[in-house]
Design an enzyme around this catalytic site. Structure first.
Site, PDB file in Angstrom:
ATOM      1  N   ARG A 174     -12.722  33.513  25.602  1.00 24.81           N
ATOM      2  CA  ARG A 174     -11.653  33.519  24.597  1.00 24.81           C
ATOM      3  C   ARG A 174     -12.210  33.379  23.188  1.00 24.81           C
ATOM      4  NH1 ARG A 174      -8.965  28.614  27.726  1.00 24.81           N
ATOM      5  NH2 ARG A 174      -9.966  29.806  29.379  1.00 24.81           N
ATOM      6  N   LYS A 181     -22.083  25.515  34.724  1.00 22.39           N
ATOM      7  CA  LYS A 181     -21.458  25.836  36.010  1.00 22.39           C
ATOM      8  C   LYS A 181     -22.308  25.301  37.169  1.00 22.39           C
ATOM      9  CE  LYS A 181     -19.171  30.173  34.633  1.00 22.39           C
ATOM     10  NZ  LYS A 181     -17.778  29.749  34.876  1.00 22.39           N
TER      11      LYS A 181
END
Ligand code: BES
Ligand code: ZN
Ligand code: ZN
Length: 497
Positions: A351, A277
């Site tokens: 996920r 990020k």
């Protein structure tokens, strides 16, 4: 902070501040306010005529030494239009009043319930509003806001006949709000103070204290069970993962009732991994465990509320780090279910860990699933910090039930589409599925579809709380930081059986 219900006439309450609602009516001085106005020699009427207060939502008017009251202050809080008034408004009023008075060093306050119904629900809303408003995120500050603490809140205005109902609501409100603060406290912890191991210890301690069963799977058991998706995220850093399981079993289970599985994402820090990020704002990624914290908070509340259904809470927890052993884009992993996953972006890690969490919850006997996760930045684009994104499987009645609970407790949630066409986006080229969509937008939906692949035919709901689990700015009724969103909805959902 102590909260009690008091049936003594409000005028005789010796308190630092008596709080009352004012509605935005053609004449705001009605009922109890008209009584107070009379004993205060028309002061309220004068202030209202000069438009010093209007009843607009959360408008504050503080009156010192009001004549006719034993209270040293009277705080009038705008409650908006009378026909729009509900428990959600009352909860905010209660919270905003507490924070307003706390900033003015008040120690004791009494809340005079608005005339719109003195019942169980209003006492619950006032208690929830006050307790969640009193939470501060200054644990690591030398100069603490809670030094300016509210010592006691009295809920007033109830008659002797209404007292039992009021106390029931007060107790329920206290249980739920304290559980919400428990979750918020976990979310507020920075990642150096809350590793997966520490989170598991805290979960275990909470379970023990509350009389719940806990089973903490360490890295060895996780490996033995072949939870390859969770392990793939954890391999990038030195902190070992945990799979936290907390179970509530009712004394008298309702025949035919579902076994509810609550699965929460708990990435204690999300750097993105090798798909790293940007630096700006990365510090916020300590809240990437908010889904797990919410589910643990729900369990804490349920232990006290004692529903008639069994609830299994599964919280996969790990860091997402870009270490030398980290997984790389293109790596193929095998989840516990046996499905193979091509990891195209290591930042879509939530996920992955939920894939194993959901599969394990089913294996433990869950017949109905809800997962909560700070899953996607895309949900912030779609719904901002206002609504939780709700994604359902083929059983719409299960989703409707959750949406009804959200409405009942005043948490804003919005159902998103889950058409089969979106499933195509995550069809794998080199494995069964890939962990991101192939560049066609709908990022929150493809994330949800990925998890759904592991829920299979089991009724399932996914809550994307990335936009709503953290308040970037303080609200009049809530400190800046963790919100504990979705907890009240989920408690209501379980209690509805
Ligand atoms: N934890 C983030 C989601 C997130 C983003 C939460 C912003 C709160 C604010 C999640 O693990 C993530 O990084 N998701 C990616 C998915 C993408 C790579 C498909 C995202 O949303 O950018
Ligand atoms: Zn991520
Ligand atoms: Zn994440």
């Amino acid at each position: 902070m102590q909260i009690t219900l008091e049936t003594k006439p409000y005028a005789t309450l010796e308190t630092d501040a008596l709080v009352s609602c004012v509605f935005e009516d053609t004449d705001p001085i009605q009922g109890t306010l008209a009584e107070i106005d009379k004993s205060a020699n028309g002061l309220l009427r004068k202030l209202s005529t000069s438009a010093e207060f209007t009843g607009k939502p959360l408008e504050m008017t503080l009156i010192h030494a009001p004549a006719g009251l034993k209270a040293t202050r009277l705080l009038l809080v705008g409650a908006g239009k009378r026909d729009k008034f509900d428990v959600a408004t009352l909860r905010k009023i209660s919270g905003a009043a507490l924070r307003y008075l706390k900033a003015r060093s008040v120690k004791h306050l009494a809340f005079l319930v608005c005339e719109n119904g003195l019942n169980e629900d209003s006492a619950q809303a006032i208690a929830e509003g006050a307790i969640t408003a009193n939470f501060e995120t200054d644990k690591y500050k030398s100069d603490k806001k809670n030094d300016k603490s509210i010592d006691s809140v009295v809920i007033a205005g109830y008659s002797d006949k209404e007292k039992a109902a009021g106390e029931k609501g007060l107790t329920r409100g206290r249980i739920i709000a304290e559980a919400q603060n428990f979750a918020r406290d976990l979310v507020n912890e920075p990642s150096n103070k809350l590793t997966p191991k520490i989170l598991a210890e805290k979960a275990e301690a909470m379970a023990k204290e509350s009389g719940l069963a806990a089973d903490i799977l360490d890295e060895k058991r996780i490996a033995d069970l072949k939870m390859g998706a969770l392990l793939s995220v954890a391999q990038g850093g030195p902190e070992p993962p945990r799979m936290i399981v907390v179970t509530y079993t009712p004394a008298n289970p309702k025949p035919g009732a579902p076994v509810i599985g609550l699965v929460g994402k708990a990435v204690t820090f999300d750097t993105g991994g090798i798909s790293i990020k940007p630096a700006e704002g990365m510090e916020k990624m300590k809240y990437d465990m908010a889904g797990g914290a919410t589910m643990l908070g729900v369990m804490r509340a349920l232990a006290a509320l004692k529903p008639n259904v069994k609830v299994i809470c599964v919280v996969p927890s790990t860091e997402n780090m870009p270490g030398g052993k980290a997984q790389k884009p293109g790596d193929i992993q095998t989840a516990m279910s046996g499905k193979t996953i091509e990891v195209l972006n290591t930042d879509a890690e939530g996920r992955l860990i939920l894939a194993d969490g959901v599969h394990y919850a089913k294996q433990l006997g869950a017949t109905h699933l809800v997962d909560a996760a700070t899953l996607t930045g895309a949900i912030v684009v779609a719904l901002a910090n206002i609504n939780v994104g709700v994604f359902g499987g083929s059983d719409q009645s299960w989703t409707d039930k959750l949406l009804a609970s959200a409405k009942a407790v005043g948490e804003k949630m919005w159902q998103m589409p889950m058409d089969d066409e979106y499933r195509e986006f995550i069809k794998g080229s080199f494995a069964d599925i890939q962990n991101i969509g192939s560049g066609k937008g709908g990022g929150s939906i493809t994330g949800a579809w990925f998890i759904r692949e592991f829920a299979g035919d089991t009724p399932w709901i996914h809550l994307d709380i990335a936009g709503t689990a953290w308040n970037d700015d303080a609200k009049p009724w809530l400190a800046k930081g963790p919100t504990g969103v979705a907890l009240r909805t989920l408690v209501n959902l379980v209690m509805s059986y």
